[in-house]
Design an enzyme around this catalytic site. Sequence first.
Site, mmCIF file in Angstrom:
data_model
loop_
_atom_site.group_PDB
_atom_site.id
_atom_site.type_symbol
_atom_site.label_atom_id
_atom_site.label_comp_id
_atom_site.label_asym_id
_atom_site.label_seq_id
_atom_site.Cartn_x
_atom_site.Cartn_y
_atom_site.Cartn_z
ATOM 1 N N ARG A 139 7.924 8.502 16.437
ATOM 2 C CA ARG A 139 9.255 7.940 16.748
ATOM 3 C C ARG A 139 9.238 7.313 18.140
ATOM 4 O O ARG A 139 9.791 6.246 18.352
ATOM 5 C CB ARG A 139 10.314 9.029 16.641
ATOM 6 C CG ARG A 139 10.824 9.291 15.233
ATOM 7 C CD ARG A 139 9.735 9.702 14.249
ATOM 8 N NE ARG A 139 10.232 9.984 12.934
ATOM 9 C CZ ARG A 139 10.564 11.208 12.500
ATOM 10 N NH1 ARG A 139 10.401 12.266 13.271
ATOM 11 N NH2 ARG A 139 11.023 11.382 11.281
ATOM 12 N N ASP A 183 4.386 8.932 10.995
ATOM 13 C CA ASP A 183 5.694 9.113 10.366
ATOM 14 C C ASP A 183 6.179 7.732 9.961
ATOM 15 O O ASP A 183 5.467 6.736 10.168
ATOM 16 C CB ASP A 183 6.683 9.823 11.319
ATOM 17 C CG ASP A 183 7.658 10.707 10.544
ATOM 18 O OD1 ASP A 183 8.345 10.180 9.649
ATOM 19 O OD2 ASP A 183 7.715 11.913 10.818
ATOM 20 N N HIS A 241 7.491 10.557 4.440
ATOM 21 C CA HIS A 241 7.409 10.082 5.828
ATOM 22 C C HIS A 241 6.236 9.109 5.982
ATOM 23 O O HIS A 241 5.520 9.124 6.978
ATOM 24 C CB HIS A 241 7.260 11.256 6.801
ATOM 25 C CG HIS A 241 8.519 12.064 6.943
ATOM 26 N ND1 HIS A 241 9.565 11.677 7.738
ATOM 27 C CD2 HIS A 241 8.908 13.228 6.362
ATOM 28 C CE1 HIS A 241 10.545 12.562 7.663
ATOM 29 N NE2 HIS A 241 10.164 13.513 6.828
ATOM 30 N N GLU A 295 10.764 17.067 3.560
ATOM 31 C CA GLU A 295 11.736 16.029 3.224
ATOM 32 C C GLU A 295 11.148 14.936 2.323
ATOM 33 O O GLU A 295 11.233 13.748 2.642
ATOM 34 C CB GLU A 295 12.275 15.391 4.519
ATOM 35 C CG GLU A 295 12.939 16.401 5.435
ATOM 36 C CD GLU A 295 13.357 15.842 6.793
ATOM 37 O OE1 GLU A 295 14.438 16.220 7.235
ATOM 38 O OE2 GLU A 295 12.596 15.067 7.401
ATOM 39 N N TRP A 309 10.684 16.668 18.421
ATOM 40 C CA TRP A 309 10.910 15.438 17.653
ATOM 41 C C TRP A 309 11.505 14.412 18.598
ATOM 42 O O TRP A 309 12.286 14.759 19.489
ATOM 43 C CB TRP A 309 11.854 15.730 16.477
ATOM 44 C CG TRP A 309 11.269 16.728 15.540
ATOM 45 C CD1 TRP A 309 11.599 18.042 15.441
ATOM 46 C CD2 TRP A 309 10.209 16.510 14.595
ATOM 47 N NE1 TRP A 309 10.811 18.657 14.479
ATOM 48 C CE2 TRP A 309 9.961 17.736 13.954
ATOM 49 C CE3 TRP A 309 9.447 15.395 14.234
ATOM 50 C CZ2 TRP A 309 8.984 17.889 12.971
ATOM 51 C CZ3 TRP A 309 8.484 15.540 13.251
ATOM 52 C CH2 TRP A 309 8.257 16.768 12.631
HETATM 53 C C1 ACM Z 1 11.161 18.534 10.004
HETATM 54 O O1 ACM Z 1 11.878 18.694 10.996
HETATM 55 N N1 ACM Z 1 11.494 17.635 9.085
HETATM 56 C C2 ACM Z 1 9.962 19.309 9.777
#
Ligand code: ACM
Length: 522
Positions: free
Chosen positions: A119, A148, A219, A294, A427
């Site tokens: 990101r 990602d 992802h 996800e 993140w």
């Molecule tokens: C995550 O935060 N999707 C592992």
Amino acid sequence: MLNLIPVPYKSEEKNGSFIIDGKLKISSDFDLPLLKLERADDGKLIIKKDSSLPDEGYTLDVKEDCINITSSTEKGAYYALQSLRQIGRYELGKREVPCCTVEDKPDFKWRGIHLDESRHFFGKEEVKRLLDMMFMMKLNVFHWHLTDDQGWRIEIKKYPLLTEVGSVRKYTQINGWHCIDTVDEVYGGFYTQDDIREIVSYASQRKITVVPEIDFPAHCASAISAYPWLACRELKREVPGYFGDAVPVRKFGIRDWNRTICLGKEEVINFVFDVIDEVCELFPAEYFHIGGDEAPKNEWKKCPRCQKVIKDNNLKTEDNLQVWFNNRVLEHIKAKGKRLIGWNEILKAGNLDKTVIAQYWTPQRDRNAERHANGGGNLIMSNHRSFYFDMPYGKYPLKYTYDYSPENYGVNKENIKNVLGVEGEVWTEWIDGREKLDMQIFPRMQALAEAAWSQPENKSWKSFCTRLDGFKPYYKLFGINYAVDSVSMPKNLLKRAFIKYKFINGDTHLEVKLNKKYKGEQ
Ligand code: ACM
Ligand code: ZN
């Protein structure tokens, strides 16, 4: 109380101190190449090997006339020196080490920090800075999130477009998941294989294992932009600069991201194996992280090839298709003598091999993850409330990290041995540079170190806060923009609610601004 984070297993302060006058010389059974002290047979800092001590443990005995360290490994010796470094505060100008004895060993074997460089991309120097501080805190795993949707950041020789195309996006979403604002500038960056080797070696010198994460089967939008045939439908799509559904739906009218690879094409499975082969060559770690979180199932539902695999293998659901894929990857990883790690969603369908390590992150309780640990499987704990370092302190104050216990997440006391350890997740959707990166991580890393290393009976929040105050000169010394107490330990519930509200509604940098303001007032 010794000025030391994480708090050791046993320690005792004594009267007197060891005075460092002139040059401190060392006599050591270990090589310790990072230690820049002159060697001498009559050195006053004496490091001896004692094979009866645990792998990462050590003893430290500071007397008025000498300092004795024992450990069974070079790693233990380094950890003793890290303790001595804090107790003695040499870098901060002190020349007196208080006499004391320390006997130390870790509570958990996995003491990690994760960094998402997809990101936002931070580069080698930032990573090295992080590794230096991890070493000081006796942390030993760097989980590197290298791919990602918004950027592929590791060179793969067999598939050059992964970085040529997949590492560059044309714009970046700002102001939170629900806002459609973007900065329309080209953004990119990636690590060459030489860069990766340099970081792995730097970490290894500091006794830190680097665990690569290459997220499959979802992802994967950046990879799909480079090689559209990886997807079920071959749509021409650019590397997305958005992090949620708001921008694609409201700004571009795109309802699907096309970020999941097709599991019905054997060439896609071979691509995954090829990537894993190159990555595993670069990382000597005994672990490989497949991500697996996800994963939307809508493309697989519509794809005749994916449906054929489901039918041919009697899989029934798309969740089982993901497990089928994970078990194939697992065989590939196992053949290399490594263990597979995945986010806890991979436990959703029942037929996954029990040797897989699950990383428990979801904000919602996951009974599958709890059953996994209570049934003998291994977990790494990265529970949102304690370890999502990207979240504002208004939502998760520092104490949530400090107070972490596996029992709070459904792991029975007798099964805590199945928990490998803990890891802080960084993140970076809304972490666009060093100022915010530092603030989100520090002082959470210090709280995590204590949750990971120190035995629960030795932990005390009050004592930690005092020792943290003692630690702050190091942040200043290293130029770390740590979060001050009024930001990291917010007391006022209304203020916390306000910060959470503002974060959700797009003010992702409010605490950065507050931190600057409070620091200015100090
Ligand atoms: C995550 O935060 N999707 C592992
Ligand atoms: Zn498909």
